[in-house]
Design an enzyme around this catalytic site. Structure first.
Site, PDB file in Angstrom:
ATOM      1  N   HIS A  82     -13.347 -19.707 -20.341  1.00 53.41           N
ATOM      2  CA  HIS A  82     -14.256 -20.793 -20.008  1.00 53.41           C
ATOM      3  C   HIS A  82     -14.475 -20.873 -18.505  1.00 53.41           C
ATOM      4  CE1 HIS A  82     -12.609 -22.742 -23.935  1.00 53.41           C
ATOM      5  NE2 HIS A  82     -13.614 -21.915 -24.190  1.00 53.41           N
ATOM      6  N   ASP A 138     -15.975 -19.296 -29.087  1.00 53.16           N
ATOM      7  CA  ASP A 138     -15.485 -18.277 -28.153  1.00 53.16           C
ATOM      8  C   ASP A 138     -15.842 -16.868 -28.610  1.00 53.16           C
ATOM      9  OD1 ASP A 138     -14.447 -20.164 -26.418  1.00 53.16           O
ATOM     10  OD2 ASP A 138     -12.438 -20.117 -27.289  1.00 53.16           O
ATOM     11  N   LYS A 195      -8.968 -26.171 -11.662  1.00 56.01           N
ATOM     12  CA  LYS A 195      -7.990 -26.601 -12.668  1.00 56.01           C
ATOM     13  C   LYS A 195      -6.572 -26.400 -12.153  1.00 56.01           C
ATOM     14  CE  LYS A 195     -11.066 -25.218 -16.453  1.00 56.01           C
ATOM     15  NZ  LYS A 195     -11.232 -24.342 -17.635  1.00 56.01           N
ATOM     16  N   TYR A 209      -3.944 -30.294 -18.180  1.00 57.01           N
ATOM     17  CA  TYR A 209      -4.822 -29.820 -17.117  1.00 57.01           C
ATOM     18  C   TYR A 209      -5.235 -31.004 -16.242  1.00 57.01           C
ATOM     19  CZ  TYR A 209      -6.338 -26.865 -21.186  1.00 57.01           C
ATOM     20  OH  TYR A 209      -6.431 -26.106 -22.328  1.00 57.01           O
TER      21      TYR A 209
END
Length: 202
Positions: A62, A170, A72, A132
């Protein structure tokens, strides 16, 4: 904590010092000042996410459009995952390459992933729980994916992961070459300019 730059520029492994006694363990898993010293600017945390995954689950690859994309800071608070950082910045000296870090509830490492880099992980245990901290809220119109099984990238999934579990989102995502040809990917120049602007703003 110890901070080590990975082979992909602008990504780092963070290993905290743990203090244990008869009650358990204490550690600092995020220190804004130590990270700021390393990357040149303070993170403006805009959102915090948690995922819980079955063994073999693959999440990613991603990434989000620059600007503002989404930096992140990722750690595993339960179980274990192998976390992948993929350089998808067109023009980067490490374009198409990747590095990985084992995130688990033993060493309690974290990774920092700068804006414009691709991110993926595979769960090595059941109930692998990943947290995250991110610098921009989720914006579906600016979020994209690359197929994690793309041969041009060649992620190596360890045998501990067992049978891989992937979402249609995905597996239906384009590969690296197709993404680059369509102009979907961030560029090295745009990414570096964005980092410089963040550093100037501190």
């Amino acid at each position: 904590m110890q901070i080590r730059e990975l082979s992909i520029p602008d990504s780092y492994e963070i290993t905290p010092k743990q203090f244990g006694d008869s009650r358990g363990v204490f550690l600092e898993w995020y220190r804004f000042d130590r990270l700021e010293e390393t990357i040149g600017h303070r993170l403006e945390i805009a959102q915090a996410n948690t995922s819980v995954s079955k063994r073999g689950s693959v999440r990613g690859i991603h990434f989000a459009d620059i600007p503002p994309s989404q930096a992140k800071y990722v750690t595993a608070v339960r179980g274990a995952v192998l976390d992948y950082i993929i350089d998808i910045r067109v023009g980067s000296p490490t374009f198409g390459q990747w590095d990985s870090v084992l995130l688990d509830d033993t060493d309690r490492r974290a990774v920092y992933i700068a804006e414009g880099l691709g991110h993926c992980f595979v769960a090595l245990t059941d109930d692998a729980t990943v947290s995250y901290l991110v610098t921009a809220p989720f914006n579906p119109g600016r979020e994209h994916g690359i197929n994690p099984l793309d041969a041009d990238i060649g992620l190596v999934f360890p045998p501990e992961a067992g049978e891989l579990l992937l979402s249609p989102k995905d597996t239906d995502a384009p590969g690296l070459a197709e993404s680059a040809a369509s102009g979907l990917l961030p560029t090295w120049a745009d990414a570096k300019a964005f980092y410089a602007a963040l550093n100037e703003g501190k």
